[in-house]
Design an enzyme around this catalytic site. Structure first.
Site, PDB file in Angstrom:
ATOM      1  N   CYS A 243       0.931  -1.056  -0.062  1.00 60.57           N
ATOM      2  CA  CYS A 243      -0.066  -0.048  -0.103  1.00 60.57           C
ATOM      3  C   CYS A 243       0.722   1.012   0.170  1.00 60.57           C
ATOM      4  O   CYS A 243       2.220   1.147   0.440  1.00 60.57           O
ATOM      5  CB  CYS A 243      -0.828  -0.055   1.213  1.00 60.57           C
ATOM      6  SG  CYS A 243      -0.307   0.358   2.724  1.00 60.57           S
TER       7      CYS A 243
ATOM      8  N   ASP B 150      -9.927 -23.037  -6.857  1.00 66.60           N
ATOM      9  CA  ASP B 150      -9.184 -23.981  -5.943  1.00 66.60           C
ATOM     10  C   ASP B 150      -9.726 -24.017  -4.788  1.00 66.60           C
ATOM     11  O   ASP B 150     -10.388 -23.125  -4.179  1.00 66.60           O
ATOM     12  CB  ASP B 150      -7.469 -23.491  -6.156  1.00 66.60           C
ATOM     13  CG  ASP B 150      -6.885 -24.625  -5.569  1.00 66.60           C
ATOM     14  OD1 ASP B 150      -7.097 -25.657  -5.802  1.00 66.60           O
ATOM     15  OD2 ASP B 150      -5.701 -24.140  -5.307  1.00 66.60           O
TER      16      ASP B 150
ATOM     17  N   GLU C  14       4.500 -30.675  19.896  1.00 62.03           N
ATOM     18  CA  GLU C  14       4.581 -30.149  18.706  1.00 62.03           C
ATOM     19  C   GLU C  14       5.483 -28.978  18.498  1.00 62.03           C
ATOM     20  O   GLU C  14       5.929 -28.423  17.627  1.00 62.03           O
ATOM     21  CB  GLU C  14       3.227 -29.605  18.069  1.00 62.03           C
ATOM     22  CG  GLU C  14       2.260 -30.887  18.061  1.00 62.03           C
ATOM     23  CD  GLU C  14       2.664 -31.791  16.614  1.00 62.03           C
ATOM     24  OE1 GLU C  14       3.536 -31.234  15.850  1.00 62.03           O
ATOM     25  OE2 GLU C  14       2.224 -32.554  16.140  1.00 62.03           O
ATOM     26  N   ARG C  15       5.632 -28.282  19.842  1.00 65.54           N
ATOM     27  CA  ARG C  15       6.636 -27.109  19.828  1.00 65.54           C
ATOM     28  C   ARG C  15       7.789 -27.271  19.250  1.00 65.54           C
ATOM     29  O   ARG C  15       8.845 -26.535  19.057  1.00 65.54           O
ATOM     30  CB  ARG C  15       6.855 -26.718  21.445  1.00 65.54           C
ATOM     31  CG  ARG C  15       5.492 -26.231  21.924  1.00 65.54           C
ATOM     32  CD  ARG C  15       5.892 -24.812  22.615  1.00 65.54           C
ATOM     33  NE  ARG C  15       4.676 -23.936  22.713  1.00 65.54           N
ATOM     34  CZ  ARG C  15       4.283 -23.214  23.846  1.00 65.54           C
ATOM     35  NH1 ARG C  15       5.034 -23.441  24.941  1.00 65.54           N
ATOM     36  NH2 ARG C  15       2.890 -22.752  23.879  1.00 65.54           N
TER      37      ARG C  15
ATOM     38  N   SER D 166       8.529 -29.248  16.485  1.00 59.67           N
ATOM     39  CA  SER D 166       8.273 -29.536  15.266  1.00 59.67           C
ATOM     40  C   SER D 166       7.908 -28.301  14.517  1.00 59.67           C
ATOM     41  O   SER D 166       7.468 -27.206  14.844  1.00 59.67           O
ATOM     42  CB  SER D 166       7.160 -30.292  15.246  1.00 59.67           C
ATOM     43  OG  SER D 166       6.908 -30.582  13.635  1.00 59.67           O
TER      44      SER D 166
ATOM     45  N   HIS E  32       6.706 -28.809  11.312  1.00 58.62           N
ATOM     46  CA  HIS E  32       5.767 -29.145  10.480  1.00 58.62           C
ATOM     47  C   HIS E  32       4.513 -28.313  10.537  1.00 58.62           C
ATOM     48  O   HIS E  32       4.068 -27.650  11.652  1.00 58.62           O
ATOM     49  CB  HIS E  32       5.340 -30.449  10.797  1.00 58.62           C
ATOM     50  CG  HIS E  32       4.450 -31.367   9.865  1.00 58.62           C
ATOM     51  ND1 HIS E  32       3.112 -31.267   9.597  1.00 58.62           N
ATOM     52  CD2 HIS E  32       4.857 -32.117   8.841  1.00 58.62           C
ATOM     53  CE1 HIS E  32       2.705 -31.964   8.555  1.00 58.62           C
ATOM     54  NE2 HIS E  32       3.985 -32.616   8.090  1.00 58.62           N
TER      55      HIS E  32
ATOM     56  N   GLY F 194       5.739 -39.147  12.836  1.00 62.31           N
ATOM     57  CA  GLY F 194       5.374 -38.135  13.754  1.00 62.31           C
ATOM     58  C   GLY F 194       6.332 -37.744  14.604  1.00 62.31           C
ATOM     59  O   GLY F 194       7.514 -37.894  14.210  1.00 62.31           O
TER      60      GLY F 194
ATOM     61  N   ASP G 209      -4.245 -20.041  -6.412  1.00 62.82           N
ATOM     62  CA  ASP G 209      -3.261 -19.204  -5.873  1.00 62.82           C
ATOM     63  C   ASP G 209      -1.589 -19.892  -5.947  1.00 62.82           C
ATOM     64  O   ASP G 209      -0.750 -19.043  -5.882  1.00 62.82           O
ATOM     65  CB  ASP G 209      -3.391 -19.242  -4.276  1.00 62.82           C
ATOM     66  CG  ASP G 209      -3.002 -20.449  -3.518  1.00 62.82           C
ATOM     67  OD1 ASP G 209      -3.088 -21.410  -4.182  1.00 62.82           O
ATOM     68  OD2 ASP G 209      -2.516 -20.698  -2.259  1.00 62.82           O
TER      69      ASP G 209
END
Lengths: 822, 63
Positions: free
Chosen positions: A106, A510, A544-545, A547, A549, A574, A698
């Site tokens: 912008c 899509d 998960e902290r 990772s 992914h 995993g 996209d």
């Protein structure tokens, strides 16, 4: 969804547990990450707070590493071979650099960059254009290095790229056109006043001395106008004749030259019939038309180099065990190159050391990052989103790379288009030939009785039937419509897109990232047995902290009191780790079941991805992950249907999630698990059935599909390449302008029809008058220009309309405060 | 009416000046960006903070 609200700087939700803030104007503003904090602090301490007041969009969230202190990637741009493409030495001290700035979306962004760079010592001048995303910097190379300038831009959270200097061609063209226009305009004003004097003199009696004097002056002024301002027409006519065809320039050039020569001859003879005024007027109004046309064309120039933008400009080559920064273009087959986490791969090759995950979504459409270890192939343009650096051996560079191949595919798909343009040219050619014949016939008819009148009538025919209004009818409406669309948030990248959009009957979407946000969230927690769902979520979050992914992103916003250690990643399975002496796994059912030796849990047959959490005693809970539908998708689709359009989904994703999205949005036509080729085939089938298809997508994987569509619309948040191949680009991360765009396109098409009708009517009425010798050439020129003015004014109403009759939904609060308040 | 032998050349000279000025403006980039400057008016100096000592403070309260 988050009680902490959104980041003051980038507008993204603030993750739980993140308590950073910035003090601005005595108020504490929350920010979401260290990056935003650093940028906001920098902006504030530089006294550029005004940026926050004027911006119409949230700032981009700075990438990790972009604003980091310490040694960085920019230094390499001080090396000579790297500078060749984008840096120009104006003289011994002053250089000019041409940069593409990512995420500059912008005018406020442009303002911010401009003002913070202007303060640097050595910066002489800079122009930042938010529309094209370019920055042109002129600086004293003895006082500041280009790397410092790029670093300064990067510190504001925008990534600068070196850009080739092709913009200057368009700029040069524009400047020249303006100059020609000015000369013709000034000349026309002068010559017209003289002509009026001579004209009145002819009635009231004028001393031949004055008349000859005025004629001579007119001649003097007209000559540079014709030679300088009229040059493009002669050039065009000559090119046409050389190619043995007749374009619009031929009768124009002929009319100009004939009128000029006849005037000179008559002036020398001391006759009244002098047409210098007509010549200048004719040239001026034609140039106005050409200028509008050119402006439209320049808007359509979209950086085709965005494809190359995916490839990082610099690479870290390993020479004898040492890292050396080199330009990516310098890489040769066999080189060993290091790619750190967060970096993009500079060439195609094979991994020789390390293992990490790579995001190839821009190239293959595979949305999940792929694990790449020793022996695996990596492709240029993919990004190392894993945690580990890798090294790879270069196998393909330049034109051989996958990325270049995609580019060539695109070009081929796009090359099939200009048939329509050819047809238009051919029709114009016929028209022009007819005009030439009519002019000749008119001349032949009058010549026996009145040679002077014969010339005048023939000139009038040439001038009056100049397909000016006809020529302006379409571009002026298209420019106005394009402008209006850009204000709505839809950028027209190819000029014919607007016309086609008006005729669209089908819109194919899509799914991932287009109808959905592309950001994964936890949708549901299903505890197994007696597990507490909150505790399960906390345990999962702790794991998960560790990772990177994408699935882990869904967990990052959660809070957890637990701390996991010894976390290991099993590719395709995993995570496994220890929390307080408890061994846990999260991932696929099979992977989790291996730990306890029990049967893998059966996942529900539904639309989402699931992950399972388990310990050594068995599975504990299942988490459903969901890619949420865009909030504005439903409204947009409803509006599209109200406009009478068919809506479809064509997705590469699994059937279940696609069906779920279709159901929620009320779409009956959908297809899942499609390759780009399938999608293209689907579009071709629709087209064979007579449909005009718009595709909204996209990714680069969509690029061939987008190119195959009648109109392609790319999400602005999508990848750079999709933006360049698409005929239209959504400027904001919202689908809303699609529906508004169709509406405006239809109104534009209506204006085009009105304009063409008017121009045709004018020509039909004026031609007989001119042929009969009633019209003096200046009247013809005036009539021609008046008809053009009518056409342009009619077109401008498209752009001017402020009210939005069809969009009742409230806009983003942010855009309201800035957009309308001033 | 002899005056026009002076006035018209004068007018032409003025036109020459006007064209020269316009060419200079074009060459100087005055017409290159017709949109951006409109915003610069809104954004300029009065948006600067009044006091220089009011610095942004970093408040990471992460424990």
């Amino acid at each position: 969804m988050n009680e902490l609200g959104s980041c003051f700087h980038c507008g993204e939700p603030i993750p739980r547990g993140e308590r950073r803030s910035v003090l601005i104007n005595g108020e504490e503003k929350p920010v979401c990450c260290a990056g935003c904090e650093a940028v906001a602090t920098l902006i504030h301490s530089a006294g550029l707070d005004g940026y926050y007041r004027i911006r119409t969009m949230p700032a981009p969230r700075p990438e990790d590493g972009l604003i980091a202190e310490g040694p960085d990637e920019w230094d390499v741009f001080d090396r000579e071979p790297v500078q060749k493409g984008f840096l120009r030495r104006l003289d011994a001290e002053v250089s000019e650099a041409n940069l593409l700035v990512q995420n500059m979306n912008c005018p406020a962004c442009a303002w911010l960059i401009e003002h913070s760079l202007r303060r640097l010592d050595g910066v002489e001048d800079l122009q930042v254009n938010p529309a094209s995303g370019r920055a042109l910097l002129r600086f004293r190379s003895d006082r500041i290095a280009v790397s410092q300038l790029m670093r300064a831009i990067a510190r504001l959270g925008y990534r600068p790229y070196p850009a080739a200097n092709f913009k200057s061609a368009a700029q040069e063209e524009r400047r020249t056109a303006l100059k020609r226009l000015a000369v013709a305009g000034f000349g026309m004003m002068q010559v017209s006043t003289y002509a009026v004097s001579v004209w009145f003199g002819a009635f009231q009696g004028i001393d031949p001395v004055y008349r000859d004097y005025l004629n001579a002056i007119s001649w003097l002024v007209t000559t540079p106008v014709m030679l300088y301002s009229g040059f493009p027409f002669f050039q065009g006519a000559l090119r046409d004749l050389k190619a043995r065809r007749v374009g619009m320039d031929v009768p124009i050039a002929l009319g100009i030259v004939l009128a000029y020569l006849a005037s000179v001859w008559n002036a020398l003879q001391g006759l009244d019939r002098v047409y210098f005024d007509s010549v200048t007027m004719f040239i001026f109004f034609l140039l106005v038309g050409r200028y509008i046309e050119m402006a439209a064309r320049h808007k359509a120039i979209h950086s085709t180099e965005a494809l190359a933008q995916l490839i990082p400009p610099i690479a870290r080559r390993i020479d004898n065990g040492e890292e050396v920064r080199v330009a990516a273009a310098e890489l040769a087959v066999g080189d060993i190159v290091a790619v750190a986490p967060g970096e993009a791969v500079p060439a195609d090759g094979e991994v020789v050391w390390g293992e990490s995950r790579f995001d190839e979504s821009m190239l293959t459409g595979e949305s999940r990052p792929l694990r790449r270890g020793v022996g695996d192939a990596v492709i240029a343009g993919s990004v190392n989103t894993g945690d580990h650096p890798i090294r790879f051996r270069v196998e393909r560079t330049g034109d051989d790379m996958v990325l270049s191949t995609i580019g060539r595919l695109l070009e081929r798909a796009q090359a099939q288009r200009p048939r329509l343009a050819h047809a238009a040219d051919r029709i114009a050619g016929h028209f022009v030939v007819a005009v030439l014949f009519i002019a000749a016939a008119v001349y032949a008819y009058w010549w026996p009785s009145d040679p002077q009148l014969a010339l005048q009538a023939a000139l009038a025919v040439l001038v009056v039937s100049c397909p000016c209004a006809l020529g302006l009818a379409t571009p002026s409406a298209l420019v106005a419509g394009t402008d209006r669309l850009a204000k709505e948030g839809l950028l027209v990248a190819r000029s014919d897109a607007l016309e086609t959009l008006a005729k669209v009957t089908h819109v194919v979407f899509d799914k991932t990232g287009t109808l959905t946000t592309g950001a994964v969230t936890i949708d549901r927690i299903v505890p197994l047995g007696s597990t507490d769902p909150v505790q399960a979520l906390q345990l999962a979050t702790a794991l998960e902290r560790h990772s990177a992914h994408p699935i882990a992103h869904a967990f990052v916003q959660q809070e957890t009191p637990y701390q996991a250690d010894r976390v290991e990643t099993r590719a395709g399975g995993g995570l496994e780790g220890w929390i307080g002496g408890r061994r846990l796994r999260i991932g696929t059912p099979v992977f989790v079941a291996e730990l306890s030796g029990t049967e893998p849990v059966a996942l529900p047959e539904d639309q989402a991805s699931w992950v399972v959490l388990g310990d050594e005693s068995g599975p504990l809970a299942m988490f459903r992950l969901f890619d949420d539908i865009r909030p504005e998708a439903e409204q947009t689709l409803a509006r599209l249907r109200r406009l009478g359009l068919q809506v479809e989904i064509a997705s590469g994703d699994r059937l279940e999630p696609v069906a779920a999205v279709a159901k929620r949005l009320g779409i009956t036509q959908y297809a899942a698990a499609m390759t780009p080729a399938d999608k293209l085939e689907r579009i071709k089938a629709l087209q064979r059935a007579g449909a005009v298809v718009a595709v909204v997508g996209d990714g680069i994987n969509d690029a061939p599909v987008l190119a195959g569509a009648d109109v392609s619309i790319a999400m602005g948040s999508g990848t750079a390449l999709a933006q360049t191949s698409a005929a239209m680009v959504l400027l904001s991360d919202s689908l809303r302008p699609v529906a508004g765009g169709v509406d405006i396109a239809r109104r534009t098409a209506r204006v085009v029809r009105q304009n063409l009708g008017w121009a045709l009517l004018y020509n039909v009425l004026a031609l007989p008058l001119a042929a009969s010798g009633w019209l003096h050439p200046w009247m013809a020129a005036l009539g021609m220009s008046l008809s053009s003015v009518v056409v342009v004014v009619n077109a401008m109403q498209l752009a001017r309309k402020r009210s939005r009759p069809h969009s009742t939904e409230p806009d983003d609060a942010r855009s309201l405060t800035t957009g309308e308040a001033f | 009416m002899e005056i026009i032998f002076v006035m018209i050349p004068l007018g032409l000279a003025l036109m020459g000046v006007a064209i020269w000025a316009f060419f200079w403006a074009v060459g100087n980039g005055q017409f290159d960006d017709l949109e951006g400057p409109a915003y610069s008016v809104l954004l300029d100096d009065d948006d600067q903070p009044k006091q220089k000592d009011e610095r942004a403070e970093q408040k990471p309260r992460n424990d």
